[in-house]
Design an enzyme around this catalytic site. Structure first.
Site, short mmCIF file in Angstrom:
data_model
loop_
_atom_site.label_atom_id
_atom_site.label_comp_id
_atom_site.label_asym_id
_atom_site.label_seq_id
_atom_site.Cartn_x
_atom_site.Cartn_y
_atom_site.Cartn_z
N GLU A 26 85.16 17.08 71.02
CA GLU A 26 84.72 17.37 69.65
C GLU A 26 85.29 18.74 69.27
OE1 GLU A 26 83.45 15.14 67.65
OE2 GLU A 26 83.70 13.85 69.39
N CYS A 28 80.82 24.42 63.39
CA CYS A 28 81.92 23.47 63.17
C CYS A 28 81.73 22.79 61.82
CB CYS A 28 81.95 22.44 64.29
SG CYS A 28 80.36 21.66 64.55
P1 TAP Z 1 87.10 27.36 72.40
O1 TAP Z 1 87.72 28.69 72.40
O2 TAP Z 1 87.97 26.18 72.27
O3 TAP Z 1 86.22 27.26 73.73
C1 TAP Z 1 85.43 26.14 74.02
C2 TAP Z 1 85.22 26.04 75.50
O4 TAP Z 1 86.48 25.76 76.12
C3 TAP Z 1 84.72 27.33 76.14
O5 TAP Z 1 83.82 27.01 77.15
C4 TAP Z 1 86.00 27.92 76.71
O6 TAP Z 1 85.78 28.79 77.78
C5 TAP Z 1 86.68 26.66 77.18
N1 TAP Z 1 88.11 26.79 77.44
C6 TAP Z 1 89.00 27.66 76.92
N2 TAP Z 1 90.24 27.41 77.42
C7 TAP Z 1 90.12 26.36 78.28
C8 TAP Z 1 91.02 25.63 79.09
N3 TAP Z 1 92.31 25.92 79.15
N4 TAP Z 1 90.55 24.61 79.84
C9 TAP Z 1 89.24 24.29 79.80
N5 TAP Z 1 88.33 24.96 79.05
C10 TAP Z 1 88.77 25.97 78.28
O7 TAP Z 1 86.01 27.23 71.23
P2 TAP Z 1 84.80 28.20 70.93
O8 TAP Z 1 85.36 29.46 70.34
O9 TAP Z 1 83.88 28.31 72.08
O10 TAP Z 1 84.00 27.40 69.82
C11 TAP Z 1 84.39 27.37 68.49
C12 TAP Z 1 85.13 26.09 68.17
O11 TAP Z 1 84.35 24.98 68.55
C13 TAP Z 1 85.41 25.91 66.68
O12 TAP Z 1 86.68 25.37 66.51
C14 TAP Z 1 84.35 24.89 66.26
O13 TAP Z 1 84.68 24.15 65.11
C15 TAP Z 1 84.28 24.04 67.47
N6 TAP Z 1 83.02 23.29 67.55
C16 TAP Z 1 83.06 21.95 67.31
C17 TAP Z 1 81.89 21.23 67.32
C18 TAP Z 1 81.95 19.77 67.05
S1 TAP Z 1 80.68 18.86 67.42
N7 TAP Z 1 83.01 19.22 66.52
C19 TAP Z 1 80.68 21.86 67.59
C20 TAP Z 1 80.69 23.23 67.84
C21 TAP Z 1 81.87 23.94 67.82
P3 TAP Z 1 85.90 30.39 77.56
O14 TAP Z 1 84.85 30.75 76.59
O15 TAP Z 1 85.67 30.91 78.91
O16 TAP Z 1 87.29 30.62 77.02
#
Ligand code: TAP
Length: 513
Positions: A285, A319
């Site tokens: 997601e 999101c």
């Molecule tokens: P990301 O930077 O993508 O991080 C999400 C998760 O992925 C974190 O736990 C991060 O760990 C991990 N991660 C980073 N690089 C990775 C890799 N190479 N391999 C595996 N895992 C990795 O997103 P965020 O900043 O936490 O959240 C914001 C984003 O989430 C926005 O784009 C938002 O729209 C989206 N979001 C979507 C939804 C739905 S339901 N569609 C809901 C909530 C949020 P680290 O923190 O350690 O880097």
């Protein structure tokens, strides 16, 4: 088992609730600064390498520091999860559901305390924090019931001379990778859905909210979840994430986060590692560029309120945040005027003092959002905010940029901060075209009083969660199964009747009599 009911939100206007929250903030403040371990097979492991979590609203305040997983420990966690899976998969699904019911009850008892951790660690105001904790409770209550529903074998159409049925069985070891923006709700939903369906899990929390994640891991230990079913492996996504996603024993990856990371995970998971004997399943997601469309027939006051709430709730870091408003030309000036007034009225300050607007998550986000604001100033007319705000943290003024063209970067790219782009449409149909004109498709909302327009929008507004005369944030578990189209993800529909099957596979059994 009682019917599922959403957890009631706390009314902080009531004296007893306000006092309970103040007491929880005080209690949690006294616990700040501690060290937290990894948890592998029930063993608490403190490593030399630790990462600090700080309060984004008061950057001198240390929330705690968390031990970090290296590859050896990741391997150890994988082995523990595999071993736990060998027995957990056969535990009666109803008994598995009981762990979730118990955890939900315990979380409900400690609601204010968990909300207080969110206020300190990620800068939510009280209502936003409470909403997140309530949703975490809802997910557990909902998925536990869903598992009970799915536990009995599915009857199949009769076939002469045979007895046929179909069971759902678990997949194996899953890697759960949640985001920081709903540090409890999304993490809990993703983790407990995988567990209740009989899988074992390696939970890699998002770096900005590792302490809240650690508190949840502690909670699951308290409710007696068998060792190794949930392994808590904090560490940098780029290092530990790639290793775990690429691991041959990983059966599935449940991810919520940005488009960039989601696509990277999807690509990596598609490569077959030596020794791997299955096709990995990826549930991803991702981001959004959601919008509220305002039709000429709409209740303009209600639309303006929804635009401001959807754009700036939790500083636009959802999101589902309504980062675009697309308004019919006949009512554009009126709606914009109200949006500006309501935005200017939002007070900015320390989350523990419960201001409407708090800080953004971290330094990286802070700089990125301020850069987007500068881009926005060249793409439209700045009508509110436009710069950083006072405070010892990552504070940014809620910003509105009007008269933005549909192709502009701030109409296309996910900023994930308090920035609203407003665009004028010449007709209702053009407004819907502008709405659809991004690579995302998560949430959308239409304000109108025209039934024909609702019908048109229901068919053509291409998003996973479409709302009429309601804000585009705040999906409720059960009532609004949640997930997006296109680059917003795999449309898994969390909190809906199809979700748990994503973590299971169906087995047909046929016996000839
Ligand atoms: P990301 O930077 O993508 O991080 C999400 C998760 O992925 C974190 O736990 C991060 O760990 C991990 N991660 C980073 N690089 C990775 C890799 N190479 N391999 C595996 N895992 C990795 O997103 P965020 O900043 O936490 O959240 C914001 C984003 O989430 C926005 O784009 C938002 O729209 C989206 N979001 C979507 C939804 C739905 S339901 N569609 C809901 C909530 C949020 P680290 O923190 O350690 O880097």
């Amino acid at each position: 088992m009682l019917e599922f009911k959403n957890e009631a939100l706390v009314n902080f206007q009531l004296k007893e609730n306000k006092e309970a929250m103040e007491a929880a903030l005080k209690k949690v403040k006294a616990e700040l600064g501690k060290e937290y371990p990894l948890i592998i097979n029930g063993e608490k492991i403190f490593t030399e390498k630790k990462v600090k979590s700080i309060n984004p609203g008061n950057v001198d305040e240390l929330i705690g520091s968390v031990s970090q997983t290296n590859r050896d420990l990741a391997e150890k966690a994988m082995e523990a999860a595999q071993s736990a899976f060998s027995t957990w998969q056969y535990v009666d699904p109803v008994s598995r559901a009981d762990y979730l019911f118990k955890a939900a009850a315990e979380l409900r008892r400690r609601k204010f305390e968990f909300s207080a951790w969110e206020v300190y660690e990620i800068g939510k105001n009280w209502a936003e924090a409470d909403g997140d904790v309530a949703e975490a409770i809802d997910f557990m209550e909902f998925y536990a019931r869903e598992m009970v529903r799915l536990a009995s074998p599915k009857a199949l159409p009769p076939f002469p001379g045979e007895r046929n049925r179909m069971h759902y069985i678990p997949l194996g070891v899953g890697i759960v990778i949640p985001p920081w923006n709903f540090p409890l709700a999304i993490l809990v939903g993703m983790t407990t859905s995988a567990i209740v369906t009989g899988n074992s899990v390696l939970l890699k929390p998002a770096s900005p909210t590792m302490i809240i994640a650690a508190k949840f891991a502690e909670l699951m230990e308290e409710v007696g979840l068998p060792k190794g079913v949930l392994n808590f492996v904090p560490g940098p996504g780029s290092e530990i994430g790639d290793y775990l996603v690429g691991h041959p024993k990983t059966r599935f990856i449940s991810f919520t986060g940005s488009k960039e990371v989601g696509l990277h995970i999807n690509e990596l998971a598609a490569k077959t590692a030596p020794g791997q004997i299955w096709v990995k399943r990826v549930v991803a997601e991702m981001g959004g560029k959601d919008a509220i469309v305002v039709d000429a027939s709409a209740n303009l006051e209600a639309a303006a309120s929804a635009i401001v709430t959807s754009a700036f709730g939790f500083q636009g870091q959802k999101c589902s945040a309504g980062s675009r408003a697309i308004i019919h030309k006949d009512v554009y000036d009126d709606v914009l005027k109200m949006v500006i007034e309501k935005t200017n009225a939002l007070a900015i300050g320390l989350p523990e003092d419960n201001f409407a607007i708090g800080p953004v998550s971290d330094q990286g986000a802070y700089h990125k959002i301020l850069e987007y604001i500068e881009i926005g100033k060249t793409e439209g007319r700045l009508v509110s905010g436009g710069s950083k705000a006072e405070g010892n943290g990552y504070y940014i003024q809620p910003t509105v940029i009007a008269d933005v063209k549909p192709e502009a970067r701030i109409m296309q790219e996910e900023i994930f901060g308090p920035v609203l782009a407003v665009s004028k449409a010449d007709s209702f149909e053009e407004a819907i075209d502008i709405f659809n004109n991004t690579e995302y498709g998560l949430t959308g909302s239409l304000y109108s009083n025209d039934r024909a327009h609702f019908e048109y929008a229901e068919q053509r507004m291409h998003c996973g969660n479409l709302y009429f005369n309601r804000k585009c944030t705040g999906a409720m578990v059960g009532a609004h199964p949640f997930g997006g189209f296109n680059m917003s993800g795999t449309d898994s529909k969390t909190g809906g009747p199809d979700y748990l099957q994503l973590f299971m596979q169906a087995k047909s059994v046929s016996e000839v009599f």
